[in-house]
Scaffold this active site. Structure first.
Site, PDB file in Angstrom:
ATOM      1  N   ASP A 106      41.321  46.542  38.694  1.00  0.00           N
ATOM      2  CA  ASP A 106      40.706  46.036  37.477  1.00  0.00           C
ATOM      3  C   ASP A 106      39.687  44.933  37.720  1.00  0.00           C
ATOM      4  OD1 ASP A 106      42.412  44.015  38.203  1.00  0.00           O
ATOM      5  OD2 ASP A 106      43.849  44.373  36.591  1.00  0.00           O
ATOM      6  N   LYS A 156      45.695  28.612  41.224  1.00  0.00           N
ATOM      7  CA  LYS A 156      45.243  28.248  39.875  1.00  0.00           C
ATOM      8  C   LYS A 156      45.337  26.737  39.611  1.00  0.00           C
ATOM      9  CE  LYS A 156      46.310  32.743  37.809  1.00  0.00           C
ATOM     10  NZ  LYS A 156      46.607  33.428  39.072  1.00  0.00           N
ATOM     11  N   ASP A 210      36.516  39.471  38.320  1.00  0.00           N
ATOM     12  CA  ASP A 210      37.878  39.942  38.083  1.00  0.00           C
ATOM     13  C   ASP A 210      38.066  40.448  36.655  1.00  0.00           C
ATOM     14  OD1 ASP A 210      37.885  37.584  36.651  1.00  0.00           O
ATOM     15  OD2 ASP A 210      39.812  36.876  37.437  1.00  0.00           O
TER      16      ASP A 210
END
Length: 237
Positions: A106, A156, A210
């Site tokens: 994806d 993150k 992404d």
């Protein structure tokens, strides 16, 4: 080499697009994003591909079938419960016979697969990781390295910090499968910290998205409209 495409995610941040479609089947211009991934692998000489599926798996398998129409040979591994990035690869371990590439279904990227594989075979580290510089690494896996060898990860980060981020594109020596336990596990949290010193970074000159959010999705469509020749897209006249 072989490849494993990870296609089991829900893509919740892309709703409402993913309310009725799995994220790998969301269109970029005129075809699903996963189709671009397969085409790029085939163009790079990798045709033997495993696909890990979960959310709306039947739709993905029905659309791509055995992959022959794209010049590939696809084999599917369905997850009844999510296994994570590393767990999904471990679940497909009976498919692997040699070194292999792992990519997300994806994300859109026109990385040169041949160059990436050649790089992987040019050094002794068991993992090659594609990375790119981001001025704001929030929402990504921040990678620190020295002389091309990964020294640490910060998954993150909460605050704005610039640096190299993990693109989620890897080349592995088959022996890495022994380092992945059965069941659920993720590369960034569970596996890569154990392989520090054995991961080499590769910074490709390519487009990468992404497609994590709706703004990213529309930006990616816009980019492909401007550069269709880089993605095997024909816009017509």
């Amino acid at each position: 080499m072989q490849a494993i495409i990870m296609a089991g995610g829900v893509g919740s941040r892309l709703r409402p697009l993913t309310n009725t479609l799995p994220k790998p089947l969301v269109n970029i211009i005129d075809k699903p994003v996963m189709e671009y991934v397969i085409e790029n692998l085939v163009a790079g000489g990798i045709k033997d591909i495993a696909v890990t599926v979960g959310y709306k798996a039947d739709m993905i398998m029905d659309y791509f079938g055995d992959g022959s129409n794209l010049g590939a040979q696809l084999r599917y591994y369905q997850e009844d419960v999510p296994l994570g990035t590393a767990g999904g690869v471990k679940n497909a371990s009976d498919f692997i016979v040699d070194d292999f590439v792992v990519m997300s279904a994806d994300g859109l990227c026109n990385i040169n697969i041949k160059d990436f594989c050649n790089f992987h075979h040019s050094h002794t580290s068991r993992v090659s990781m594609a990375v790119r510089y981001m001025p704001d690494a929030r929402g990504y896996g921040l990678v620190k390295e020295k002389d091309g060898i990964v020294t640490s990860f910060a998954e993150k980060p909460k605050y704005v910090v610039s640096g190299l981020i993990n693109m989620g594109i890897y080349a592995f020596d088959k022996s890495v499968l022994k380092d992945i336990p059965e069941g659920r596990s993720d590369f960034s949290y569970d596996i890569f910290p154990k392989l520090i010193g054995d991961i080499r970074t590769y910074e490709p000159d390519c487009f990468w998205s992404d497609i994590g959010t709706l703004p990213d999705y529309y930006m990616t469509n816009h980019y492909v409209c401007i550069h269709p020749e880089n993605f095997r897209v024909s816009l017509g006249g």
